[in-house]
Design an enzyme around this catalytic site. Structure first.
Site, mmCIF file in Angstrom:
data_model
loop_
_atom_site.group_PDB
_atom_site.id
_atom_site.type_symbol
_atom_site.label_atom_id
_atom_site.label_comp_id
_atom_site.label_asym_id
_atom_site.label_seq_id
_atom_site.Cartn_x
_atom_site.Cartn_y
_atom_site.Cartn_z
ATOM 1 N N LYS A 15 0.759 -1.266 -0.047
ATOM 2 C CA LYS A 15 0.017 0.100 0.187
ATOM 3 C C LYS A 15 0.839 1.073 -0.227
ATOM 4 C CE LYS A 15 -2.201 -0.948 4.003
ATOM 5 N NZ LYS A 15 -1.559 -2.014 4.128
ATOM 6 N N ARG A 90 -9.115 0.961 8.934
ATOM 7 C CA ARG A 90 -8.737 -0.334 9.346
ATOM 8 C C ARG A 90 -9.824 -1.014 10.130
ATOM 9 N NH1 ARG A 90 -2.970 0.427 9.291
ATOM 10 N NH2 ARG A 90 -1.843 -1.188 9.634
ATOM 11 N N ARG A 124 12.041 -6.015 5.516
ATOM 12 C CA ARG A 124 11.701 -4.621 4.795
ATOM 13 C C ARG A 124 12.775 -3.667 5.800
ATOM 14 N NH1 ARG A 124 5.636 -2.329 4.694
ATOM 15 N NH2 ARG A 124 5.754 -2.624 7.255
ATOM 16 N N ARG A 157 11.545 -1.150 11.036
ATOM 17 C CA ARG A 157 10.404 -0.725 12.159
ATOM 18 C C ARG A 157 10.303 -1.714 13.307
ATOM 19 N NH1 ARG A 157 5.429 0.207 8.211
ATOM 20 N NH2 ARG A 157 4.426 -0.828 10.071
ATOM 21 N N ARG A 168 0.268 -9.049 13.642
ATOM 22 C CA ARG A 168 -0.346 -7.911 12.721
ATOM 23 C C ARG A 168 -1.324 -8.534 11.531
ATOM 24 N NH1 ARG A 168 4.893 -4.999 11.028
ATOM 25 N NH2 ARG A 168 3.602 -3.949 9.264
#
Ligand code: ADP
Ligand code: ZN
Length: 210
Positions: A15, A90, A124, A157, A168
């Site tokens: 996204k 969300r 990531r 992160r 998550r």
């Protein structure tokens, strides 16, 4: 041309990457609740202090905090500007609150298999300054540990570690997945296959916006 766009899809579905490209191409404003929250954490803002614990465990930040934050952001938009919502809504409650403020004309759902998501998230690396993202194997920065776009040092992160990533994905399935039906019923859902070459995905994204 669609100009009030919601990006749907699990964490790691792209996204942020696709939303950023789209915002550049179309001149739309991109509003990412995740980026806003992380910035609030970094600045030591009250919102950040309230949100950090939820974020680190992979839980959702309470609806009222998020809805207030977004209302404030939306109220600053120039009338008629295109806008891309990334990471918001969300929950159904957030979607209802958004619908009261803006008439969304496209919900773009990026579809990616779970096994691929875990691999994307745990490898990531993100830029704290310009929010660019990289991947340790599929999308390496030109210089290790440095953002291609702005030269800042990249970081992992706090919520991109193995334990939190699984949580998550579960939180996504429970709270956010119902939004696919929600927007389908409104007749504005388009699902795009989110695996493959970034440019090919982007071509499909643009087609959905047209
Ligand atoms: P990703 O899509 O990669 O999971 P985000 O950057 O969108 O990451 O969000 C990171 C975290 O910020 C979420 O796990 C959650 O704790 C919080 N968050 C972001 N947006 C929302 C939202 N709309 N409602 C509740 N919590 C949110
Ligand atoms: Zn950068």
């Amino acid at each position: 041309m669609k100009s009030k766009i919601v990006l749907l899809g699990p964490p790691g579905s792209g996204k942020g990457t696709q939303g950023e490209k789209l915002s550049e191409e179309m001149g739309y404003v991109r509003l990412s609740t995740g980026d806003m929250l992380r910035e609030a954490v970094r600045n030591g803002a009250e919102l950040g202090m309230k949100a950090k614990g939820y974020m680190d465990s992979g839980a959702l930040v309470p609806n009222d905090l998020i809805i207030d934050l977004m209302k404030e952001k939306i109220s600053t938009l120039e009338p008629g500007t295109g806008v891309i919502f990334d990471g918001f809504p969300r929950t159904v409650e957030q979607a209802d609150a958004l619908g009261e403020q803006i008439e969304i004309d496209l919900a773009l759902n990026l579809d990616v298999a779970d096994c691929e998501l875990v691999e994307r998230l745990t490898k990531r690396r993100s830029c704290p300054e310009c929010h660019c993202v990289f991947h340790l194997t599929h999308n390496k920065p030109r210089q290790e540990g440095v953002c291609d776009k702005c030269g800042s040092p990249l970081y992992q992160r706090d919520d991109d570690c193995d334990e939190t990533v699984c949580n998550r994905l579960e939180v996504y399935r429970k709270n956010t997945l119902p939004l696919i039906d929600y927007y389908e019923r409104k007749g504005i859902l388009v699902t795009v296959e989110g695996t493959g070459k970034m440019d090919e995905i982007f071509a499909k994204v643009k087609e959905a916006v047209r």
